[in-house]
Motif scaffolding. Sequence first.
Motif, PDB file in Angstrom:
ATOM      1  N   VAL A 134      -9.570   3.060   2.177  1.00  0.00           N
ATOM      2  CA  VAL A 134      -9.423   2.844   0.735  1.00  0.00           C
ATOM      3  C   VAL A 134      -8.005   3.283   0.369  1.00  0.00           C
ATOM      4  N   PRO A 135      -7.103   2.326   0.137  1.00  0.00           N
ATOM      5  CA  PRO A 135      -5.708   2.688  -0.153  1.00  0.00           C
ATOM      6  C   PRO A 135      -5.562   3.186  -1.589  1.00  0.00           C
ATOM      7  N   GLY A 176      -6.359   6.942  -0.049  1.00  0.00           N
ATOM      8  CA  GLY A 176      -5.186   7.513   0.603  1.00  0.00           C
ATOM      9  C   GLY A 176      -4.989   6.989   2.007  1.00  0.00           C
ATOM     10  N   PRO A 177      -3.950   7.521   2.693  1.00  0.00           N
ATOM     11  CA  PRO A 177      -3.514   6.960   3.982  1.00  0.00           C
ATOM     12  C   PRO A 177      -4.348   7.416   5.186  1.00  0.00           C
ATOM     13  N   LEU A 178      -5.657   7.237   5.105  1.00  0.00           N
ATOM     14  CA  LEU A 178      -6.546   7.602   6.211  1.00  0.00           C
ATOM     15  C   LEU A 178      -7.464   6.422   6.525  1.00  0.00           C
ATOM     16  N   THR A 179      -7.585   6.080   7.807  1.00  0.00           N
ATOM     17  CA  THR A 179      -8.495   5.026   8.263  1.00  0.00           C
ATOM     18  C   THR A 179      -9.562   5.655   9.144  1.00  0.00           C
ATOM     19  N   CYS A 191       7.402   1.676  -0.391  1.00  0.00           N
ATOM     20  CA  CYS A 191       6.174   2.447  -0.115  1.00  0.00           C
ATOM     21  C   CYS A 191       6.496   3.938  -0.097  1.00  0.00           C
ATOM     22  N   SER A 192       5.653   4.747  -0.739  1.00  0.00           N
ATOM     23  CA  SER A 192       5.997   6.168  -0.871  1.00  0.00           C
ATOM     24  C   SER A 192       5.752   6.965   0.405  1.00  0.00           C
ATOM     25  N   THR A 228       0.891  -1.164   0.000  1.00  0.00           N
ATOM     26  CA  THR A 228       0.000   0.000   0.000  1.00  0.00           C
ATOM     27  C   THR A 228       0.932   1.218   0.000  1.00  0.00           C
ATOM     28  N   GLU A 229       0.376   2.408  -0.123  1.00  0.00           N
ATOM     29  CA  GLU A 229       1.226   3.606  -0.130  1.00  0.00           C
ATOM     30  C   GLU A 229       1.888   3.846   1.224  1.00  0.00           C
TER      31      GLU A 229
END
Length: 324
Positions: A122-123, A93-96, A175-176, A32-33
């Motif tokens: 949602v990655p 993006g990187p939010l849960t 991973c970025s 994942t990112e």
Amino acid sequence: MTESAPILPPTADALAAAGRALAAGRLVAFPTETVYGLGADATNDHAVAAVFATKGRPRFNPLIVHFAEPDAARGETDFDDRADALARAFWPGPLTLVLPRRAESRIALLASAGLDTLAVRVPRHPVAQALLTRCERPLAAPSANVSGKISPTTAAHVADSLGGKVAMILDGGACSVGVESTVVDLTGDKPRLLRPGGITEEQLAAVVGPLATVSTSAGDEARPSPGMLASHYAPDLPLRLDAGTLRSGEALLAFGPQPLPGAAAVANLSPSGDLTEAAANLFAMLRTLDRPGLTGIAAMPVPDHGLGRAINDRLRRAAARRSG
Ligand code: TXA
Ligand code: MG
């Protein structure tokens, strides 16, 4: 020793094989990112149980469920206006988001560890997107490391610790973002930041206003996120924070243009002092410095704003005294 799983570039064939393995209840590591995930069919109790067993993860610590697109996440949880606004701004993006779980949700109860909430994300990594779309099921995926150890940001990191325990590792390069997703709890009156991560507090506040934060110094029991254990991301060597000088035999985790002199080994998170670059390098550099022959790792201070919050959170936990 179990034979190590193949590390596969994400070709159409590899994605199809990964989809079949997941449908059969097996585990697939994927990029994942943020970090690599240890993926399982989130609707399959046995597969989700295997995730806990494989990581050595305590059963009280719930998993994040990953979806190809926001509407799929919406179907399993009660989205409110705040969730809508955050999803529009930061997904993929990187939010849960931690939300009330719908009674009719198909997600395995074990994934939320008995809580009546569900953590959904949602990655945006193209390989994660391709896999989620291809396998047509949500994936429960914690970071693909042994519980309590350093999170993986390359396929080789995954192979080192869990290679013998997964069906395959999809290789999407480094991973970025490099630190895990930000976890926001939306089940109360005010949004609460449970874990700083790839989306900064400043970015979140611009959408939903100021967030309540949770003290990580409270006892484990008092923590609303079961995963907020004090010791985590732990290298084998002791880690010392805010170092201003070096002790004999110490490795240096530097930040900025003036690394402290006299280190036995050096890795610089960002010579130019860039927090995005530092986050991307954090876990790989901790691994590089965590080796025999050194007495410890000394970390230079990192500014505590933006992505620096997530970096400092991980460093504090990596430095926390371990219970055993
Ligand atoms: O970037 C990430 O989030 C990565 C990639 C693979 O997506 N995943 C990840 O998962 O970091 P994991 O399992 O290492 O961390 C999940 C965190 C834990 O701190 C857990 O306690 C918290 O999310 N969490 C999960 N479900 C929760 C829930 N229902 N309520 C509160 N916290 C929850
Ligand atoms: Mg983790």
